[in-house]
Write a protein that holds these residues in place. Structure first.
Motif, short mmCIF file in Angstrom:
data_model
loop_
_atom_site.label_atom_id
_atom_site.label_comp_id
_atom_site.label_asym_id
_atom_site.label_seq_id
_atom_site.Cartn_x
_atom_site.Cartn_y
_atom_site.Cartn_z
N LEU A 1 52.23 12.64 6.53
CA LEU A 1 53.03 14.09 7.07
C LEU A 1 54.37 14.45 6.16
N GLU A 2 54.86 13.51 5.17
CA GLU A 2 55.37 13.33 4.44
C GLU A 2 54.97 14.39 2.81
N ASN A 3 53.88 13.46 2.78
CA ASN A 3 53.31 14.34 1.29
C ASN A 3 52.04 14.95 1.03
N GLY A 4 51.77 15.97 1.64
CA GLY A 4 50.07 16.09 2.45
C GLY A 4 50.59 17.58 1.82
N THR A 5 49.78 18.85 1.82
CA THR A 5 49.30 20.00 2.07
C THR A 5 50.27 20.33 2.54
N LEU A 6 50.42 21.58 2.64
CA LEU A 6 51.31 22.05 3.95
C LEU A 6 50.42 21.94 5.26
N GLN A 7 49.66 22.59 4.55
CA GLN A 7 48.66 22.47 5.68
C GLN A 7 47.77 21.37 6.51
N ALA A 8 48.35 19.91 6.06
CA ALA A 8 47.72 18.97 6.23
C ALA A 8 48.87 18.37 7.24
N ARG A 9 50.19 19.08 6.46
CA ARG A 9 51.11 18.72 6.91
C ARG A 9 51.46 19.25 8.85
N GLU A 10 51.03 19.85 8.29
CA GLU A 10 51.12 20.31 9.96
C GLU A 10 49.81 19.84 10.55
N HIS A 11 49.10 19.97 10.17
CA HIS A 11 47.68 18.74 11.22
C HIS A 11 48.30 17.38 11.78
N ALA A 12 49.56 16.82 10.66
CA ALA A 12 49.43 15.88 10.60
C ALA A 12 50.59 15.44 12.32
N VAL A 13 51.42 16.91 12.10
CA VAL A 13 52.60 16.73 13.06
C VAL A 13 52.03 17.00 13.88
N GLY A 14 50.47 17.09 14.16
CA GLY A 14 50.31 18.36 15.73
C GLY A 14 49.50 16.92 16.14
N ALA A 15 49.08 15.95 15.40
CA ALA A 15 48.78 14.92 15.60
C ALA A 15 49.85 14.04 16.26
N LEU A 16 50.77 13.77 15.82
CA LEU A 16 51.56 12.60 16.29
C LEU A 16 52.38 13.44 17.57
N LEU A 17 52.67 14.85 17.05
CA LEU A 17 53.38 15.43 18.70
C LEU A 17 52.09 15.32 19.79
N ALA A 18 50.54 15.70 19.58
CA ALA A 18 49.92 15.67 21.08
C ALA A 18 49.72 14.39 21.23
N MET A 19 49.96 12.90 20.36
CA MET A 19 50.30 11.82 21.49
C MET A 19 51.36 11.83 21.31
N CYS A 20 52.52 11.90 21.67
CA CYS A 20 53.56 11.82 22.20
C CYS A 20 53.89 12.13 23.30
N GLU A 21 53.35 13.64 23.53
CA GLU A 21 52.85 14.06 24.31
C GLU A 21 52.19 13.95 25.79
N SER A 22 51.32 13.37 25.19
CA SER A 22 50.50 12.78 26.32
C SER A 22 50.43 11.62 26.53
N ASP A 23 51.53 10.80 26.10
CA ASP A 23 51.98 9.45 26.78
C ASP A 23 53.11 8.91 25.67
N ARG A 24 54.53 9.73 26.14
CA ARG A 24 55.77 9.59 25.41
C ARG A 24 55.99 8.11 25.25
N CYS A 25 56.85 7.69 26.76
CA CYS A 25 56.43 5.98 26.51
C CYS A 25 55.54 5.21 25.66
N LYS A 26 54.26 5.34 25.97
CA LYS A 26 52.99 4.82 25.30
C LYS A 26 53.35 4.87 23.46
N TYR A 27 53.63 5.64 23.51
CA TYR A 27 53.60 6.21 21.71
C TYR A 27 54.62 5.90 20.93
N ARG A 28 56.09 6.35 21.60
CA ARG A 28 56.80 7.14 20.84
C ARG A 28 57.30 5.74 19.99
#
Length: 388
Positions: A248-275
């Motif tokens: 997310l910090e150092n990847g290509t633009l597309q890689a960073r998009e996938h990385a933030v998408g992965a973290l967002l999916a986790m947090c949206e699924s269970d904020r209390c668990k993954y925050r």
């Protein structure tokens, strides 16, 4: 079609000086005719010679790939006969080059029955043959038509085995092939059942964060964390979340998009668990940077994730507006004293400064095109300074 996956072609001893501008070897027409005659021969030595010639002719020439399309069936037949491994290698390399950036040949190779022998080569003790087979599946999986067929052929568990135990190049090609295949829903479920996350994370840790490999790893992770099993596997893997944060910090633009998408999916699924697991890896500076420097999708996802990572995901009172600055300050206040906190504070101050400078330039540009009659008290030429 995934054109990035089509950049993998077998190496050849021919040089660019022996080719025309379009990549077609000089004298290709007569060479193509000769190769087609030899590949149809009943003599095994002639077939071997033809396979090597086809490999050479199709290395860089799209025109030769079309002209040699009729060689697909006899080349696939070469994969099926009980012959020395060098014989199989030559046929496989010729097919690999024929498939690169040629959708028709990709489909024809699968329709000719190549998958069965190619998949068997994944289990070969010959590492070269294993690598060539993995590369072939990478290229063939770039075709939308082939994705469900390859998935149903039993290739996925073997590709994951390559990802675990193969050579470095084979691992890279395997993760790219799996990423291609994962865009088909049935294939994604099969990939998930093979428990691939530890191997994906291991490869992600070993490669450059700005590489195409890291991009494909994060693409696959983003798809897999859409399932509870995938989320659990990523957080259970030591350094798994951190590896995604680093992309997310150092990847290509597309890689960073996938990385933030992965973290967002986790947090949206269970904020209390993954925050907490996400915050613990120092994600805030990277998210702040993405809100201004990422792709449009990355910016939106980064802002949404920041809102979920603060103390409460709900809007603040009127006295504390729900702005990006207040959201980040809320998060920082909870991690005060930490190294990432001071870095986040510095980045936030820089973002505010950049935002003010951009707004000032915007005002100056608009003032140049406004006439006095265009400037009533509530002029549209004024603007508020805000973080978007």
């Amino acid at each position: 079609m995934d054109t990035a996956s089509d950049n993998h072609s077998a190496s050849s001893s021919s040089s660019s000086s022996s080719s025309d501008v379009d990549g077609t070897p000089r004298g290709a027409t007569s060479a193509v005719r000769r190769a087609l005659q030899l590949i149809q021969s009943d003599d095994s030595d002639s077939k071997l010679q033809a396979a090597k010639e086809i490999r050479r002719l199709t290395k860089t020439s799209q025109r030769c790939r079309r002209l040699l399309a009729d060689a697909v069936i006899p080349l696939v037949s070469m994969l099926r006969v009980d012959s020395p491994e060098s014989y199989h290698e030559s046929a496989l390399l010729a097919l690999l080059n024929l498939a690169v950036k040629d959708e028709k040949n990709k489909i024809s190779i699968v329709e000719a029955g190549a998958l069965e022998p190619v998949i068997s080569f994944l289990e070969s003790e010959n590492l070269n043959l294993q690598e060539y087979a993995t590369a072939a599946l990478l290229t063939l999986s770039a075709s939308v038509n082939n994705k469900p067929i390859i998935g149903a052929s039993g290739a996925i568990p073997l590709l994951v085995d390559i990802l675990r135990h193969g050579s470095t190049q084979a691992k890279v090609d395997a993760v790219m092939a799996l990423s291609n295949l994962s865009t088909h829903p049935d294939n994604l479920k099969m990939i998930l059942e093979t428990s691939p996350i530890p191997s994906i994370v291991s490869l992600l840790k070993s490669c450059k964060r700005s590489s195409k490999t890291a991009e494909k790893c994060c693409s696959l992770i983003e798809s897999l964390v859409g399932f509870g099993k995938g989320r659990t596997a990523l957080t259970a893997e030591e350094g798994g979340v951190l590896a995604v944060v680093e992309v997310l910090e150092n990847g290509t633009l597309q890689a960073r998009e996938h990385a933030v998408g992965a973290l967002l999916a986790m947090c949206e699924s269970d904020r209390c668990k993954y925050r907490e697991p996400i915050l613990r890896e120092g994600v805030i500076p990277g998210l702040l940077e993405l809100t201004v420097q990422g792709t449009p999708k990355s910016q939106t996802k980064a802002q949404t994730l920041l809102r979920l990572l603060r103390d409460t995901p709900y809007p603040r009172s009127d006295l504390q507006p729900d702005t990006l600055e207040n959201i980040v300050c809320n998060i920082i206040s909870q991690i005060d004293g930490d190294d990432q906190s001071s870095k986040a504070k510095k980045m936030l101050a820089e973002m505010v400064q950049v935002s003010m400078e951009q707004s000032l330039r915007h005002l100056q540009q608009r003032a140049l095109v406004c006439t006095p009659t265009d400037l009533p008290i509530s002029s549209s030429c004024t603007s508020e300074v805000s973080l978007k």
